[in-house]
Design a protein around this motif. Structure first.
Motif, PDB file in Angstrom:
ATOM      1  N   VAL A  83       0.726  -1.106  -0.054  1.00 27.82           N
ATOM      2  CA  VAL A  83       0.042  -0.075   0.048  1.00 27.82           C
ATOM      3  C   VAL A  83       0.972   1.319   0.038  1.00 27.82           C
ATOM      4  O   VAL A  83       1.931   1.396   0.778  1.00 27.82           O
ATOM      5  CB  VAL A  83      -1.042  -0.113   1.312  1.00 27.82           C
ATOM      6  N   SER A  84       0.720   2.021  -0.751  1.00 32.18           N
ATOM      7  CA  SER A  84       1.445   3.244  -0.971  1.00 32.18           C
ATOM      8  C   SER A  84       1.394   4.333   0.343  1.00 32.18           C
ATOM      9  O   SER A  84       0.229   4.168   0.842  1.00 32.18           O
ATOM     10  CB  SER A  84       0.905   4.456  -2.222  1.00 32.18           C
ATOM     11  N   LEU A  85       2.730   4.916   0.517  1.00 30.14           N
ATOM     12  CA  LEU A  85       2.342   5.927   1.480  1.00 30.14           C
ATOM     13  C   LEU A  85       1.617   6.801   1.117  1.00 30.14           C
ATOM     14  O   LEU A  85       1.668   7.403   0.057  1.00 30.14           O
ATOM     15  CB  LEU A  85       3.537   6.297   2.170  1.00 30.14           C
ATOM     16  N   VAL A  86       0.924   7.883   2.078  1.00 32.74           N
ATOM     17  CA  VAL A  86       0.377   9.119   1.616  1.00 32.74           C
ATOM     18  C   VAL A  86       1.370  10.007   1.445  1.00 32.74           C
ATOM     19  O   VAL A  86       2.190  10.224   2.211  1.00 32.74           O
ATOM     20  CB  VAL A  86      -0.431   9.412   2.854  1.00 32.74           C
ATOM     21  N   ARG A  87       1.172  10.905   0.233  1.00 29.76           N
ATOM     22  CA  ARG A  87       1.954  12.113   0.132  1.00 29.76           C
ATOM     23  C   ARG A  87       1.313  13.278   0.219  1.00 29.76           C
ATOM     24  O   ARG A  87       0.277  13.808  -0.156  1.00 29.76           O
ATOM     25  CB  ARG A  87       2.312  12.140  -1.594  1.00 29.76           C
ATOM     26  N   ILE A  88       1.995  13.941   1.495  1.00 31.17           N
ATOM     27  CA  ILE A  88       1.462  15.061   1.772  1.00 31.17           C
ATOM     28  C   ILE A  88       1.294  16.306   0.603  1.00 31.17           C
ATOM     29  O   ILE A  88       0.415  17.005   0.581  1.00 31.17           O
ATOM     30  CB  ILE A  88       2.265  15.749   3.101  1.00 31.17           C
ATOM     31  N   ALA A  89       2.395  16.142  -0.201  1.00 26.62           N
ATOM     32  CA  ALA A  89       2.581  17.102  -1.184  1.00 26.62           C
ATOM     33  C   ALA A  89       1.317  17.009  -2.257  1.00 26.62           C
ATOM     34  O   ALA A  89       0.685  18.119  -2.514  1.00 26.62           O
ATOM     35  CB  ALA A  89       3.720  17.024  -2.075  1.00 26.62           C
ATOM     36  N   ASP A  90       0.681  15.848  -2.330  1.00 28.34           N
ATOM     37  CA  ASP A  90      -0.375  15.401  -3.295  1.00 28.34           C
ATOM     38  C   ASP A  90      -1.514  16.121  -2.463  1.00 28.34           C
ATOM     39  O   ASP A  90      -2.567  16.497  -3.306  1.00 28.34           O
ATOM     40  CB  ASP A  90      -0.501  14.028  -3.741  1.00 28.34           C
ATOM     41  N   VAL A  91      -1.760  15.868  -1.400  1.00 28.81           N
ATOM     42  CA  VAL A  91      -2.880  16.143  -0.806  1.00 28.81           C
ATOM     43  C   VAL A  91      -3.024  17.695  -0.494  1.00 28.81           C
ATOM     44  O   VAL A  91      -3.987  18.185  -0.739  1.00 28.81           O
ATOM     45  CB  VAL A  91      -2.968  15.708   0.844  1.00 28.81           C
ATOM     46  N   ARG A  92      -1.721  18.378  -0.323  1.00 28.92           N
ATOM     47  CA  ARG A  92      -1.793  19.815  -0.536  1.00 28.92           C
ATOM     48  C   ARG A  92      -2.404  20.533  -1.594  1.00 28.92           C
ATOM     49  O   ARG A  92      -3.201  21.209  -1.521  1.00 28.92           O
ATOM     50  CB  ARG A  92      -0.388  20.282  -0.079  1.00 28.92           C
ATOM     51  N   GLU A  93      -1.649  19.871  -2.787  1.00 26.30           N
ATOM     52  CA  GLU A  93      -2.200  20.695  -4.000  1.00 26.30           C
ATOM     53  C   GLU A  93      -3.900  20.256  -4.170  1.00 26.30           C
ATOM     54  O   GLU A  93      -4.517  21.084  -4.788  1.00 26.30           O
ATOM     55  CB  GLU A  93      -1.289  19.476  -5.236  1.00 26.30           C
ATOM     56  N   TYR A  94      -4.167  18.914  -4.010  1.00 29.68           N
ATOM     57  CA  TYR A  94      -5.584  18.369  -4.139  1.00 29.68           C
ATOM     58  C   TYR A  94      -6.600  19.594  -3.272  1.00 29.68           C
ATOM     59  O   TYR A  94      -7.538  19.989  -3.691  1.00 29.68           O
ATOM     60  CB  TYR A  94      -5.748  17.218  -3.872  1.00 29.68           C
ATOM     61  N   MET A  95      -5.866  19.865  -1.892  1.00 33.66           N
ATOM     62  CA  MET A  95      -6.888  20.645  -1.084  1.00 33.66           C
ATOM     63  C   MET A  95      -6.831  22.027  -1.688  1.00 33.66           C
ATOM     64  O   MET A  95      -7.985  22.873  -1.612  1.00 33.66           O
ATOM     65  CB  MET A  95      -6.411  20.692   0.236  1.00 33.66           C
ATOM     66  N   LEU A  96      -5.822  22.676  -2.371  1.00 33.14           N
ATOM     67  CA  LEU A  96      -5.509  23.863  -2.760  1.00 33.14           C
ATOM     68  C   LEU A  96      -6.818  24.028  -4.025  1.00 33.14           C
ATOM     69  O   LEU A  96      -7.606  24.828  -4.192  1.00 33.14           O
ATOM     70  CB  LEU A  96      -4.246  24.214  -3.560  1.00 33.14           C
ATOM     71  N   ILE A  97      -6.833  22.921  -4.828  1.00 31.23           N
ATOM     72  CA  ILE A  97      -7.908  22.780  -5.956  1.00 31.23           C
ATOM     73  C   ILE A  97      -9.275  22.887  -5.330  1.00 31.23           C
ATOM     74  O   ILE A  97      -9.807  24.021  -5.781  1.00 31.23           O
ATOM     75  CB  ILE A  97      -7.619  21.490  -6.704  1.00 31.23           C
ATOM     76  N   ARG A  98      -9.633  22.221  -4.409  1.00 31.37           N
ATOM     77  CA  ARG A  98     -10.865  22.223  -3.654  1.00 31.37           C
ATOM     78  C   ARG A  98     -11.093  23.638  -3.232  1.00 31.37           C
ATOM     79  O   ARG A  98     -12.202  23.914  -3.205  1.00 31.37           O
ATOM     80  CB  ARG A  98     -10.708  21.117  -2.467  1.00 31.37           C
ATOM     81  N   LYS A  99     -10.216  24.232  -2.747  1.00 35.72           N
ATOM     82  CA  LYS A  99     -10.225  25.431  -1.896  1.00 35.72           C
ATOM     83  C   LYS A  99     -10.778  26.666  -3.011  1.00 35.72           C
ATOM     84  O   LYS A  99     -11.913  27.239  -2.650  1.00 35.72           O
ATOM     85  CB  LYS A  99      -9.084  25.808  -1.409  1.00 35.72           C
TER      86      LYS A  99
END
Length: 249
Positions: free
Chosen positions: A84-100
């Motif tokens: 199972v891949s580790l979670v990438r904070i950088a990806d989550v940060r980018e996605y949350m910026l899109i959502r924002k």
């Protein structure tokens, strides 16, 4: 002789496996296990044991893992197997910026129309959030939380935007589940109420400020969790004391 329990006892075999849907069904089962953290970040994957638990051959399991690799949920290393891949904070940060950005605009569209059906759906959703939190039912709360934001997105009636959100949701959902606590449930309800109050007041600025503050608050908690639990994150060691702010305002 006592049988040893399967390490994948939580995987439920689809009720009706047809020849054309086995890979899809296995992919859905494994994705759900990964997103809900039944399979934890970094956990190795035993294909043989999964085949035995689900009653399928190796081919659909291998194909399912390849698909999940494409979604960023599984790592496959030659000669070393799958995990199972580790979670990438950088990806989550980018996605949350899109959502924002997208949710801020969705709120402006919604408030401009004051859709009575959407308002009623949000009322019911807020009640469901409180009920789930009162039961300390984190899984149901997460589902209702996702629906709260989906109600807002649906007001835009833009299917492509919804597709962008859904395509990256799996990894975000993993990250958000990691920080679900009774405290976070209470804070989320309060933050959602602030958003809803802005909608009811027909105040675009109030509502958009509330949605942006909500997303920022979730990210701050996630950064703090990642610093305390770096082994669950691909880039957890890269976070420092200055990483608890969500950029771009």
């Amino acid at each position: 002789m006592r049988m040893e329990a399967s390490p994948y006892h939580f995987l439920v075999r689809p009720a009706a496996l047809s020849r054309g849907s086995v890979t899809v069904d296995v992919t859905n089962v494994l994705r759900q296990a990964i997103v809900t953290l039944a399979l934890r970040p970094g956990q190795s994957i035993d294909k043989t044991a999964i085949c035995e638990q689900l009653g399928v051959s190796r081919f659909p399991v291998s194909e399912a893992l390849a698909r999940l690799q494409g979604e960023g949920l599984v790592d496959i290393a030659p000669q070393r197997g799958s995990a199972v891949s580790l979670v990438r904070i950088a990806d989550v940060r980018e996605y949350m910026l899109i959502r924002k950005g997208l949710e801020s605009e969705a709120l402006r569209v919604l408030i401009g129309k004051h859709n009575g059906e959407v308002i009623a759906a949000l009322h019911a959703n807020m009640a469901a959030q409180r009920e789930a939190a009162a039961r300390d039912d984190a899984e149901t709360f997460h589902e209702v939380d996702v629906e709260f934001h989906d109600i807002i997105f649906r007001s835009m009636r833009f299917t492509r935007i919804k597709g962008i959100i859904d395509s990256a949701r799996a990894n975000l959902d993993r990250a958000r589940r990691l920080i679900i606590t009774p405290r976070r449930l209470a804070l989320t309800i309060a933050e959602h109420k602030a958003i809803f109050d802005g909608i009811l007041a027909q105040n675009r600025d109030q509502a958009t400020m509330a949605i942006r503050a909500h997303i920022d608050a979730v990210m701050v908690e996630l950064f703090a969790f990642a610093r305390d639990n770096p082994a669950l994150f691909a880039d957890g060691d890269s976070l420092d004391a200055d990483s608890d702010s969500f950029p771009f305002g």
